[in-house]
Design a protein around this motif. Structure first.
Motif, PDB file in Angstrom:
ATOM      1  N   ASP A  63       0.826  -1.212   0.000  1.00 23.48           N
ATOM      2  CA  ASP A  63       0.000   0.000   0.000  1.00 23.48           C
ATOM      3  C   ASP A  63       0.857   1.258   0.000  1.00 23.48           C
ATOM      4  O   ASP A  63       0.452   2.289  -0.547  1.00 23.48           O
ATOM      5  CB  ASP A  63      -0.926   0.006   1.223  1.00 23.48           C
ATOM      6  CG  ASP A  63      -1.894  -1.163   1.228  1.00 23.48           C
ATOM      7  OD1 ASP A  63      -1.406  -2.306   1.292  1.00 23.48           O
ATOM      8  OD2 ASP A  63      -3.113  -0.944   1.172  1.00 23.48           O
ATOM      9  N   ALA A  64       2.043   1.187   0.601  1.00 28.24           N
ATOM     10  CA  ALA A  64       2.929   2.345   0.615  1.00 28.24           C
ATOM     11  C   ALA A  64       3.419   2.669  -0.797  1.00 28.24           C
ATOM     12  O   ALA A  64       3.526   3.839  -1.184  1.00 28.24           O
ATOM     13  CB  ALA A  64       4.114   2.100   1.541  1.00 28.24           C
ATOM     14  N   LEU A  65       3.717   1.640  -1.580  1.00 30.51           N
ATOM     15  CA  LEU A  65       4.144   1.876  -2.963  1.00 30.51           C
ATOM     16  C   LEU A  65       2.988   2.408  -3.798  1.00 30.51           C
ATOM     17  O   LEU A  65       3.173   3.286  -4.642  1.00 30.51           O
ATOM     18  CB  LEU A  65       4.700   0.593  -3.576  1.00 30.51           C
ATOM     19  CG  LEU A  65       5.168   0.711  -5.033  1.00 30.51           C
ATOM     20  CD1 LEU A  65       6.270   1.766  -5.163  1.00 30.51           C
ATOM     21  CD2 LEU A  65       5.656  -0.631  -5.554  1.00 30.51           C
ATOM     22  N   SER A  66       1.794   1.885  -3.564  1.00 28.95           N
ATOM     23  CA  SER A  66       0.621   2.388  -4.272  1.00 28.95           C
ATOM     24  C   SER A  66       0.409   3.869  -4.001  1.00 28.95           C
ATOM     25  O   SER A  66       0.142   4.661  -4.913  1.00 28.95           O
ATOM     26  CB  SER A  66      -0.616   1.592  -3.857  1.00 28.95           C
ATOM     27  OG  SER A  66      -1.769   2.061  -4.509  1.00 28.95           O
ATOM     28  N   LEU A  67       0.552   4.267  -2.742  1.00 28.62           N
ATOM     29  CA  LEU A  67       0.428   5.690  -2.390  1.00 28.62           C
ATOM     30  C   LEU A  67       1.577   6.502  -2.975  1.00 28.62           C
ATOM     31  O   LEU A  67       1.385   7.645  -3.418  1.00 28.62           O
ATOM     32  CB  LEU A  67       0.377   5.852  -0.872  1.00 28.62           C
ATOM     33  CG  LEU A  67      -0.906   5.363  -0.189  1.00 28.62           C
ATOM     34  CD1 LEU A  67      -0.745   5.409   1.330  1.00 28.62           C
ATOM     35  CD2 LEU A  67      -2.103   6.197  -0.614  1.00 28.62           C
ATOM     36  N   ALA A  68       2.772   5.939  -2.985  1.00 28.00           N
ATOM     37  CA  ALA A  68       3.926   6.646  -3.557  1.00 28.00           C
ATOM     38  C   ALA A  68       3.677   6.972  -5.023  1.00 28.00           C
ATOM     39  O   ALA A  68       3.971   8.082  -5.489  1.00 28.00           O
ATOM     40  CB  ALA A  68       5.190   5.809  -3.400  1.00 28.00           C
ATOM     41  N   LEU A 139      -4.515  11.451   0.672  1.00 22.93           N
ATOM     42  CA  LEU A 139      -4.573  10.220  -0.107  1.00 22.93           C
ATOM     43  C   LEU A 139      -4.704   8.989   0.797  1.00 22.93           C
ATOM     44  O   LEU A 139      -5.410   8.033   0.471  1.00 22.93           O
ATOM     45  CB  LEU A 139      -3.331  10.094  -0.988  1.00 22.93           C
ATOM     46  CG  LEU A 139      -3.309  10.967  -2.240  1.00 22.93           C
ATOM     47  CD1 LEU A 139      -1.974  10.836  -2.967  1.00 22.93           C
ATOM     48  CD2 LEU A 139      -4.450  10.605  -3.182  1.00 22.93           C
ATOM     49  N   ARG A 140      -4.012   9.017   1.934  1.00 19.94           N
ATOM     50  CA  ARG A 140      -4.111   7.897   2.873  1.00 19.94           C
ATOM     51  C   ARG A 140      -5.544   7.758   3.391  1.00 19.94           C
ATOM     52  O   ARG A 140      -6.075   6.643   3.486  1.00 19.94           O
ATOM     53  CB  ARG A 140      -3.148   8.096   4.039  1.00 19.94           C
ATOM     54  CG  ARG A 140      -3.162   6.956   5.062  1.00 19.94           C
ATOM     55  CD  ARG A 140      -2.315   7.296   6.267  1.00 19.94           C
ATOM     56  NE  ARG A 140      -2.778   8.522   6.909  1.00 19.94           N
ATOM     57  CZ  ARG A 140      -2.087   9.195   7.838  1.00 19.94           C
ATOM     58  NH1 ARG A 140      -0.896   8.765   8.218  1.00 19.94           N
ATOM     59  NH2 ARG A 140      -2.580  10.295   8.369  1.00 19.94           N
ATOM     60  N   ASP A 141      -6.181   8.898   3.701  1.00 20.54           N
ATOM     61  CA  ASP A 141      -7.556   8.858   4.186  1.00 20.54           C
ATOM     62  C   ASP A 141      -8.501   8.315   3.108  1.00 20.54           C
ATOM     63  O   ASP A 141      -9.433   7.555   3.398  1.00 20.54           O
ATOM     64  CB  ASP A 141      -8.010  10.243   4.634  1.00 20.54           C
ATOM     65  CG  ASP A 141      -7.303  10.707   5.908  1.00 20.54           C
ATOM     66  OD1 ASP A 141      -6.690   9.852   6.579  1.00 20.54           O
ATOM     67  OD2 ASP A 141      -7.359  11.909   6.207  1.00 20.54           O
ATOM     68  N   LYS A 142      -8.274   8.721   1.854  1.00 16.38           N
ATOM     69  CA  LYS A 142      -9.092   8.203   0.753  1.00 16.38           C
ATOM     70  C   LYS A 142      -8.875   6.705   0.585  1.00 16.38           C
ATOM     71  O   LYS A 142      -9.819   5.952   0.322  1.00 16.38           O
ATOM     72  CB  LYS A 142      -8.749   8.938  -0.550  1.00 16.38           C
ATOM     73  CG  LYS A 142      -9.222  10.383  -0.600  1.00 16.38           C
ATOM     74  CD  LYS A 142      -8.862  11.020  -1.930  1.00 16.38           C
ATOM     75  CE  LYS A 142      -9.354  12.452  -2.008  1.00 16.38           C
ATOM     76  NZ  LYS A 142      -8.983  13.090  -3.292  1.00 16.38           N
ATOM     77  N   HIS A 143      -7.636   6.286   0.721  1.00 21.28           N
ATOM     78  CA  HIS A 143      -7.305   4.864   0.599  1.00 21.28           C
ATOM     79  C   HIS A 143      -8.021   4.059   1.692  1.00 21.28           C
ATOM     80  O   HIS A 143      -8.586   2.990   1.423  1.00 21.28           O
ATOM     81  CB  HIS A 143      -5.789   4.692   0.701  1.00 21.28           C
ATOM     82  CG  HIS A 143      -5.303   3.306   0.439  1.00 21.28           C
ATOM     83  ND1 HIS A 143      -5.607   2.611  -0.707  1.00 21.28           N
ATOM     84  CD2 HIS A 143      -4.516   2.468   1.174  1.00 21.28           C
ATOM     85  CE1 HIS A 143      -5.032   1.414  -0.674  1.00 21.28           C
ATOM     86  NE2 HIS A 143      -4.378   1.304   0.475  1.00 21.28           N
ATOM     87  N   LYS A 144      -8.028   4.585   2.891  1.00 20.66           N
ATOM     88  CA  LYS A 144      -8.718   3.929   3.998  1.00 20.66           C
ATOM     89  C   LYS A 144     -10.223   3.885   3.747  1.00 20.66           C
ATOM     90  O   LYS A 144     -10.878   2.856   3.980  1.00 20.66           O
ATOM     91  CB  LYS A 144      -8.416   4.668   5.300  1.00 20.66           C
ATOM     92  CG  LYS A 144      -9.147   4.095   6.512  1.00 20.66           C
ATOM     93  CD  LYS A 144      -8.850   4.922   7.769  1.00 20.66           C
ATOM     94  CE  LYS A 144      -9.685   4.460   8.954  1.00 20.66           C
ATOM     95  NZ  LYS A 144      -9.427   5.295  10.156  1.00 20.66           N
ATOM     96  N   GLU A 183      -4.095   3.416   8.390  1.00 18.84           N
ATOM     97  CA  GLU A 183      -4.013   4.635   9.191  1.00 18.84           C
ATOM     98  C   GLU A 183      -2.619   4.849   9.760  1.00 18.84           C
ATOM     99  O   GLU A 183      -2.177   5.996   9.956  1.00 18.84           O
ATOM    100  CB  GLU A 183      -5.045   4.565  10.325  1.00 18.84           C
ATOM    101  CG  GLU A 183      -5.143   5.810  11.187  1.00 18.84           C
ATOM    102  CD  GLU A 183      -5.707   7.001  10.439  1.00 18.84           C
ATOM    103  OE1 GLU A 183      -5.300   8.137  10.752  1.00 18.84           O
ATOM    104  OE2 GLU A 183      -6.544   6.784   9.538  1.00 18.84           O
ATOM    105  N   SER A 184      -1.887   3.777  10.012  1.00 18.73           N
ATOM    106  CA  SER A 184      -0.554   3.891  10.620  1.00 18.73           C
ATOM    107  C   SER A 184       0.552   4.178   9.607  1.00 18.73           C
ATOM    108  O   SER A 184       1.697   4.400   9.995  1.00 18.73           O
ATOM    109  CB  SER A 184      -0.222   2.604  11.379  1.00 18.73           C
ATOM    110  OG  SER A 184      -0.031   1.519  10.486  1.00 18.73           O
TER     111      SER A 184
END
Length: 436
Positions: A63-68, A139-144, A183-184
């Motif tokens: 998920d970190a790479l997806s957000l990156a 973006l993290r909030d949208k992903h969640k 979230e973390s």
């Protein structure tokens, strides 16, 4: 004098002309970049695709790479996110960033007159993204939020159960973060994922009307520097499917329909039977008039649509059948899928249906040749999926030689209903009652 077609007569149908796949030229740059160029098309536009051979399966936190990948256009050392968007809009350009299973790609579409002016921005996006905290949090909030919404979608839940059943509970392809884990995530996680994926020399694919542009593009990418010019080792682990005949079910709130995923572990793209088997699965469920659609949708009315595909991963292959239906029809749909599998195994296909399957397959291949971009996508997929160099021509030969006897033999070999793995996501009793 204008000639008008006679609409009382059916137009003549003829076979496709010989289909030929254009090949790009390869330039190996001193810094390790392999640059593939295809000069095609008659419009003054082009696409540059930069593909790194590291993706979600290689990332410590997928998920970190997806957000990156999503954050690449949200700012660099010299451009804010707004300036990136404004620059692209001013030049009529479009940027797309994706993280795939074993690749991460950045593609820039632009008019030829603007490409050189956009290259500095492209370099900063690739080499010095800022990963601003505010945009990351958004973006993290949208992903969640998307994750939480997906837990109420029967199609998504059936697909997730199916993936674990096919690949294995602890396989990298089955990994998914829950809401608390999303979230973390921090920008440090994103930077680490970016560094891992973007640290080695990529492959670059340039296509369009690029006669005058190509020398400048080659010079531009020659200036990139990499600590490692080799392609990284990829995290490819074989599938570990559950036992044949397994049926797994989950209940989903806020849904009225059920979703069904049926899988049969099969062969990967390197196997000589893969292409002809793909044609057999196309006959089963790969087009609107296929057997599953004709039976389960048109005749029985159990669903609005059902499809079957042979999916070829680097980890292995699987025949996948998916549909949504009313909860009371789930068992009937499964029964009819078994029936159609057995028909392929036991009854020779007539010449009319065989011709339809061949024509659908040829139409799909011909569509690849429609644009320079779709042609280059075919070549890019060779690196992403591990297909042979002559994959296009092998498909042509398989389509021409396809016979009803071959279909039966392949169905008997690979499409045994006893090997089905079934994943079902049903609405809760309360949700089902509310939908009646």
């Amino acid at each position: 004098m204008t000639q008008h077609p006679d609409r009382t007569k059916e137009p003549a149908v003829r076979a496709f002309d010989t289909l030929r796949m254009p090949e790009p030229t390869l330039t190996k740059l001193p810094n390790g970049i392999e640059l593939y160029a295809l000069n095609a098309g008659d419009q003054p536009l082009n696409r540059i695709t930069v593909s790194y051979a590291s993706g979600l399966m290689e990332a410590v936190i997928p998920d970190a790479l997806s957000l990156a990948a999503q954050l690449l256009r949200e700012g660099t050392e010299s451009y804010t996110g707004s300036q990136v968007s404004e620059t692209l809009d001013f030049h009529g350009a479009w940027l797309k960033c994706d993280a795939g299973s074993h690749d991460t790609t950045v593609s820039l579409w632009s008019l030829n007159k603007s490409t050189v002016n956009l290259l500095p921005l492209l370099k900063e996006i690739l080499t010095s993204p800022a990963f601003p905290e505010k945009e990351f949090a958004t973006l993290r909030d949208k992903h969640k939020a998307r994750y939480l919404l997906s837990q109420k979608n029967v199609g998504y839940m059936a697909a997730q159960i199916d993936k674990k059943n096919v690949f294995g509970e602890n396989h990298p392809m089955s990994r998914i973060l829950n809401a608390e884990e999303i979230e973390s995530l921090t920008t440090d996680d994103v930077r680490a994922a970016y560094k891992q994926a973007f640290s080695t020399a990529p492959r670059v694919f340039v296509t369009g009307e690029i006669t005058d542009l190509l020398p400048e593009i080659i010079e531009f990418f020659s200036e990139f520097e990499f600590a490692d010019s080799s392609h990284p080792a990829q995290n490819i682990l074989p599938m570990r499917p559950v036992a044949a005949g397994t049926v797994a079910t989950c209940n989903v709130d806020s849904e009225h329909q059920a979703a069904l995923a049926v899988s049969i572990p099969a062969i990967d793209r390197s196997h000589p039977d893969y292409i002809p088997l793909r044609l057999v699965v196309m006959a089963l469920g790969g087009y609107f008039g296929s057997r599953l659609m004709a039976n389960i949708r048109e005749d029985k009315g159990y669903t609005y649509g059902i499809n079957g595909n042979l999916l070829g991963y680097r980890e292995g292959g699987v025949v996948s059948i998916m549909t949504n239906t009313a909860p009371q029809y789930v068992d009937s749909v499964i029964s009819e899928i078994r029936h159609e599998l057995n028909r392929l195994r036991e009854e020779p296909m007539d010449e009319e249906e065989l011709a339809i399957v061949r024509n659908n397959a040829m139409s799909s291949l011909a569509a690849i040749l429609d644009t320079p971009f779709s042609i280059m996508d075919h070549h890019i997929s060779h690196f992403h999926t591990g297909t042979p160099d002559d994959y296009f021509n092998r498909q042509l030969e398989a389509i021409k030689s396809l016979s009803s006897n071959q279909i039966m033999e392949l169905a008997q070999k690979y499409l045994d209903p006893q090997r089905m793995i079934i994943s079902i996501a049903r609405p809760t009793a309360e949700s089902a009652a509310a939908g009646e």
